[in-house]
Design an enzyme around this catalytic site. Sequence first.
Site, PDB file in Angstrom:
ATOM      1  N   GLY A  87      43.580  83.634  32.879  1.00  0.00           N
ATOM      2  CA  GLY A  87      43.109  84.624  34.020  1.00  0.00           C
ATOM      3  C   GLY A  87      42.521  85.629  33.428  1.00  0.00           C
ATOM      4  N   GLY A  89      42.175  88.757  32.024  1.00  0.00           N
ATOM      5  CA  GLY A  89      42.839  89.744  31.418  1.00  0.00           C
ATOM      6  C   GLY A  89      42.386  91.002  31.328  1.00  0.00           C
ATOM      7  N   ASP A 135      45.319  95.357  26.293  1.00  0.00           N
ATOM      8  CA  ASP A 135      45.003  96.960  27.195  1.00  0.00           C
ATOM      9  C   ASP A 135      43.939  96.583  28.207  1.00  0.00           C
ATOM     10  OD1 ASP A 135      42.947  96.713  25.522  1.00  0.00           O
ATOM     11  OD2 ASP A 135      43.368  98.212  24.167  1.00  0.00           O
ATOM     12  N   GLY A 136      43.190  95.715  28.303  1.00  0.00           N
ATOM     13  CA  GLY A 136      42.225  95.549  29.153  1.00  0.00           C
ATOM     14  C   GLY A 136      40.785  96.036  28.858  1.00  0.00           C
ATOM     15  N   ASP A 267      38.363  77.501  29.109  1.00  0.00           N
ATOM     16  CA  ASP A 267      37.993  78.702  30.287  1.00  0.00           C
ATOM     17  C   ASP A 267      36.729  79.322  29.932  1.00  0.00           C
ATOM     18  OD1 ASP A 267      39.697  79.343  27.851  1.00  0.00           O
ATOM     19  OD2 ASP A 267      39.299  81.289  28.559  1.00  0.00           O
TER      20      ASP A 267
END
Length: 494
Positions: A87, A89, A135-136, A267
Amino acid sequence: MDIDQDFARAFPELSVPHAALKPPQPAIARLNDELAADLGLGPEHLRSTDGIRFLTGQGPLEESDSFGPVAQAYSGHQFGQFSPLLGDGRALLLGSVPAAGRAPATAQHPSALCPARLDIHLKGSGPTPFSRGGDGRGPLGPMLREYVIGEALHHLGIPTSRALAVLRTGETVMRERPQPGGLLVRTAASHLRVGTMQLAAQSQDDGLLRRLSEWAIDAHHPSARDRAEERGTSLHLELLRSVAIAQADLIAQWMSVGFIHGVMNTDNMTLSGQSIDFGPCAFLDDYRAGAVFSSIDHQGRYAYGNQPAIGQWNLARLGECLLPLIDEDPNAAVEAATAVLGEYADRFQQQRTRLFAAKLGLRLPVEADGDLLEPVAEFVDQTLRQMEEQGEDFTVFFRRFHRTDSQRREELQQFADRSGLDVDGSLADQVNPVVIARNGHLQRALNAAETGDQSQLEDLLRALASPFESLPGLEHLSTPGPQDGAGFRTFCGT
């Protein structure tokens, strides 16, 4: 602006509503004015307070617009190992908007896409439920790198996602060293991946898998319906065939310009046939079939020369997902899907041979079959082996091939005479770029941009916008830089 969360509405099982992290001091580092105008988004409006609020995922561009970012869910094989849930992240889908018309397909670029809508997607927008402890965030340098590479591929005529903007966030992001934070706003025909199909398949919900397959057909491969009806084959087999054709054409184009994606996980492979998620990518300098630049590809799985086989491996994973829809008889489904994988290999080899023949100035007839293409492919392979043995620069070699007297030119002419082919140096000029996003030049431009000096980045982008020309004052960008070579490493900034 007509922005719509059509995918999230159709597939709530595959997306999670999520708010973007609010950057402390957002500022536009780079805005793609051309793309903004194509999408009907006024560049000056995007530079306004409301525009920056939209670009950072904090609210709609217009008060009347609906707004609701989502993080998309998917599975994936990462370096060959299956992860059942990956997904977004550090990314969010803002929605899709009507797309401007794209250039039609050409003989050199048969996979050109004309999507009806384009996704607008954030990368580096903060942690999501799929962050797995990350941490995105995104460092500014890798976000600008993706911007530049997307523009380079686009102007070379290769299907790709493109960046609408890169913003500074005002944060410091810790990676190999402290780096200024960056946020990428990109567009793509969709973010439907092989990994999306893998997640649907493992749900054991054939209804979800069927709906997702038909969504992909309607969005990207509507001709699959006509083929299925004409041939009496499964619609979902024709989806696999369409994706195989698109990916064969795409990867052949990558190979023809020396592009190394760097992280060809399932992905990161789209069903549309666009290049996407090429963070640790690079272009070849000296020709090396085993060239790897990605800092995370320790075993060389995604080396330049491995990309065609990896494409087929990824398509096999897609085929596995679709087996229940292809035929109720598992053996018949496997047989049909395996045949399509063989078609991928044939299609790739044909496209690669045609593209490299053009790079050498060999004019091939449209109706050329295996009896002609096989010896041409052998001549191309022999040329590449010689290039590797002698350490030839990939881009310079092909661009200068017809500008210098050499034994290789004589060998080409002799081969052409034996094969009944014409040699045309002007054809080679049409397909061999003068300028690519060379590692050294790009890295120096990114380093300067991190400090606020975008002059080198401006020059590079201007040159990449006209890759088949030598622009006055930018001639140095057509030659290798001091940082080029086997020791150069790229980073995705995760």
